[in-house]
Design an enzyme around this catalytic site. Structure first.
Site, PDB file in Angstrom:
ATOM      1  N   THR B  13       0.818  -1.211   0.000  1.00 57.56           N
ATOM      2  CA  THR B  13       0.000   0.000   0.000  1.00 57.56           C
ATOM      3  C   THR B  13       0.854   1.264   0.000  1.00 57.56           C
ATOM      4  O   THR B  13       0.732   2.124  -0.882  1.00 57.56           O
ATOM      5  CB  THR B  13      -0.905   0.016   1.245  1.00 57.56           C
ATOM      6  N   ARG B  45       8.001  -9.153  -3.056  1.00 56.72           N
ATOM      7  CA  ARG B  45       7.776 -10.591  -3.055  1.00 56.72           C
ATOM      8  C   ARG B  45       7.018 -11.004  -4.311  1.00 56.72           C
ATOM      9  O   ARG B  45       7.315 -11.999  -4.931  1.00 56.72           O
ATOM     10  CB  ARG B  45       6.997 -11.003  -1.802  1.00 56.72           C
ATOM     11  N   LYS B 109       7.313   1.882  12.432  1.00 58.72           N
ATOM     12  CA  LYS B 109       7.361   2.297  13.853  1.00 58.72           C
ATOM     13  C   LYS B 109       7.739   1.144  14.761  1.00 58.72           C
ATOM     14  O   LYS B 109       8.411   1.354  15.763  1.00 58.72           O
ATOM     15  CB  LYS B 109       6.032   2.867  14.308  1.00 58.72           C
ATOM     16  N   GLU B 194      -7.690  -4.247  10.256  1.00 62.57           N
ATOM     17  CA  GLU B 194      -7.144  -5.415   9.584  1.00 62.57           C
ATOM     18  C   GLU B 194      -7.834  -6.690  10.055  1.00 62.57           C
ATOM     19  O   GLU B 194      -8.543  -6.687  11.073  1.00 62.57           O
ATOM     20  CB  GLU B 194      -5.637  -5.490   9.863  1.00 62.57           C
ATOM     21  N   LYS B 209       4.404   4.221  18.270  1.00 63.48           N
ATOM     22  CA  LYS B 209       4.551   5.611  17.838  1.00 63.48           C
ATOM     23  C   LYS B 209       4.863   6.530  19.016  1.00 63.48           C
ATOM     24  O   LYS B 209       5.696   7.433  18.926  1.00 63.48           O
ATOM     25  CB  LYS B 209       3.268   6.061  17.140  1.00 63.48           C
TER      26      LYS B 209
END
Lengths: 446, 446
Positions: B13, B45, B109, B194, B209
């Site tokens: 993305t 990949r 992060k 997700e 973060k």
């Protein structure tokens, strides 16, 4: 490394703040910058007052002089910090400092909005930096965000509450239902407005800052003379109230935006305008109250982003002055091409996209029409707008005080300003309409 | 000057977003940077997918490979952009890139929160840059604001909504009155969460973060293992509703702050904690809704400032990746001391102020106690709190569903967490109290 030597021109509110913050946080600043930053000379009109401020700090080693040219001409000074304000003298001093090969840090938006092109060209020629984070939105690092943080983006628009005095006045007017004159007087007593508040309340200060942001956002020269400027002194409490009933807040916004003009076929243009503006109350920027500043940026990759903080005051402004000092210190000795260009774009890469005249701007409008309560007046109003191709989004009808006359408030769809002005002229010619139509621009900021 | 050559590790993305934005705005970016920035190698990949993305752009001249080490070892590559995510492989790749004298830009992060100290030390040693604006709050240039914009300040606290997934879920729960599980499912369908949402909803991502911001704000090493982390999966809709009735919103906040510990005499400490938090609804940050991010910084000179924007997504994150690429490009050849230190403070100027354990934190609390409606239960509750020296700011009494049992909601003054925990244990032992006490921390953020 040896500390870098700084000469301060002016030790008023911001100058004293800079001196104090630099003293107080010198340890942290040195830990970050990796090199000491020392104010070694101060030029001030009032020598006694200046010495008092200097001596309250470290004092020893700081030379206090009355002639600012002694600072800009002094061979030991590496960076000149100009905090005098105004146009004439700072203009001369900054150019002289540049000619002498010194870097400049300034909080002077008026100077840069009017003489920025000349000053940046001189600095470019000489290979020195002119840094000015403190010139826009005080302590908010918006120049850095626009020039560096958003550098990947094609910026579409910048809209800011960039004058704390007017935002304080508007917040008070709304919260307490008071009129402009009353709140201005209070603001003056509280120190939020100056004795002569013209530059703030008439939008000139905001236009100075907007002019600088416009140049950075779009890679155009500073063009203060092309800015449209309308202040808040004519704004009535009743319109703030009606706006609120319709779900809006009124803010003095500086807006600069890419647009298309009608006069040139598909021609690109830039809007550059400061005026009272209705904003949907649900927007974050509509909730910026009191003397705070906020800048909303729309850009193609990042979308909306907003930067909020104190727009004025000794230490917030000093925060930006010192951030500039650290940046300049860090890059004082590098090749000029390793530095961020003054106006974000390389000097040979600026464009000359024109600022569009206000009549060509497209936006929405709040209209308040004061009418004799006669049958058919609403039909007349809506017919005039319809004939001009202007759609209506919302209508509110109110009886202010007496039962005879009416306030009719209308929110329109987007239209060109010259269209609305033509329609307003027709509305004002209606026999049932009393006096002038109140017209305030409206931005959805979505 | 010749364009600088960039190798991309991963073209998911954010990688695809970076490729696309760099292509689309290459003209503007070159006008700003003064030097071309070219992606010449991509490791992926899925080679077919990668070639499709690359060919949709300029294509020619971009080498697509499956082995990421081929990129970090390639002599022509100046900057490696690591967008693989995860820990192990990126750790190895980034260290290899540094060892090969390449600058690194990363959005990772997790990698920096866990291995930042090692990575920054290696980069320092080798004289290369590791830039990571994209690792915190996506497109919001908060790293730049903290490291450079506020460099004059002694930073007191940083409090941020730095995970878009959880903020989206909390916004939906509040606006629609839905429970956590229902909204999580919707968020997954909409792509805001997700398939395995653990890292987001349990606060781990926010803690990564926050750990990075904490190091930059206070000049301490990254110490993810010391962070207190509590997510939103246990949060109930009823508490969001009660909070709103009391004038508060519940947000998942990451908070890092200077504090004083009891265990050392007047000892300085740093708070580092992520948990659901009540915030007064009038605060600007309380009105950050949906998947947006915002970071509120308190600092001595500038006061409060806030940075708001999209915290995730292909192009907002790409915006920060490319801003880093431009910064690195500009400073690629200068002496390392002319660059901003990785963690804001010079590496030899970091301090070892300890992260304080959660029991030592001082804050306010929202308590919800579910009780049998017996005479005297309120007296028992208030006595327990009074005995612990905890004052009550507000009380709300509600009958949820049946007429027999009661929810008693109390907002407390500031107290140490160990005090409130001891008081809660006593409250839970009361015969009239049913089940566990719900405890949510409250921050005034004033």
């Amino acid at each position: 490394m040896k500390p870098i030597k700084v000469g301060l021109l002016g030790i008023g509110t911001v100058g004293a703040g800079t001196f104090n913050v630099l003293q107080r946080n010198q340890e942290d600043i040195r830990r970050r910058a990796g090199r000491g930053i020392e104010i070694t000379m101060v030029a001030a009109r009032n020598l006694d007052k200046a010495r008092k401020i200097v001596n309250a700090g470290v004092g020893a080693g700081v030379e206090v002089v009355s002639d600012p040219f002694a600072v800009v001409n002094h061979p030991d000074i590496d960076i000149v910090v100009e905090l005098i304000g105004g146009y004439e003298l700072p203009h001369e001093l900054v150019l002289r400092a540049i000619a002498n090969g010194k870097h400049v840090v300034t909080a002077n938006k008026a100077l840069l909005a009017l003489h920025g092109n000349e000053i940046f060209a001189a600095a470019q020629e000489k290979g020195v930096m002119v840094a000015f984070e403190a010139a826009v939105a005080g302590g908010v690092p918006i120049i850095k965000a626009l020039r560096e943080g958003l550098t990947a983006n094609r910026i579409e628009s910048v809209a800011g509450i960039i004058n704390g005095t007017t935002n304080f006045i508007l917040s008070e007017m709304r919260e307490k239902g008071l009129d402009f004159a009353t709140v201005l007087k209070q603001a003056q007593e509280l120190g939020y407005a100056e004795a002569d508040p013209t530059f703030d309340i008439e939008g000139v200060d905001a236009a100075h800052k907007l002019t600088i942001m416009s140049a950075i956002a779009f890679g155009i020269p500073v063009q203060f003379d092309k800015a449209y400027i309308e202040g808040i002194s004519q704004l009535q409490a009743v319109d703030i109230r009606y706006a609120e009933q319709l779900g809006y807040r009124i803010k003095l916004l500086g807006i600069t935006r890419r647009t298309r003009t009608e006069d040139k076929e598909g021609g690109e243009g830039i809007e550059l305008r400061v005026h009272p503006t209705l904003i949907p109350a649900s927007r974050l920027i509509a909730n910026v109250e009191g003397a705070m500043n906020a800048v909303l940026v729309q850009a193609d990759a990042v979308g909306s982003s907003l930067y909020y903080g104190k727009g004025a005051g000794a230490e917030p402004t000093a925060s930006s002055v010192i951030a500039d000092l650290v940046d300049v210190t860090r890059l004082a000795t590098v090749d000029p091409y390793c530095r961020v260009p003054h106006l974000a774009f390389q000097p040979n890469e600026m464009t000359d996209v024109a600022i569009v005249p206000m009549a060509e701007i497209t936006t929405s409008y709040y209209l308040r029409v004061y009418v004799k309560d006669q049958l058919g007046v609403m039909a007349d109003l809506t017919r005039i707008l319809a004939d001009a191709g202007i759609s209506i989004d919302a209508v509110l009808q109110k009886e202010p005080g007496n039962q005879v006359n009416l306030d009719i408030i209308m929110l329109t769809h987007q239209t060109r300003e010259k269209n609305i002005d033509a329609a307003i002229a027709k509305i004002e010619a209606l026999p049932a309409v009393i006096g002038k139509v109140t017209r305030i621009r409206l931005e959805a900021l979505s």
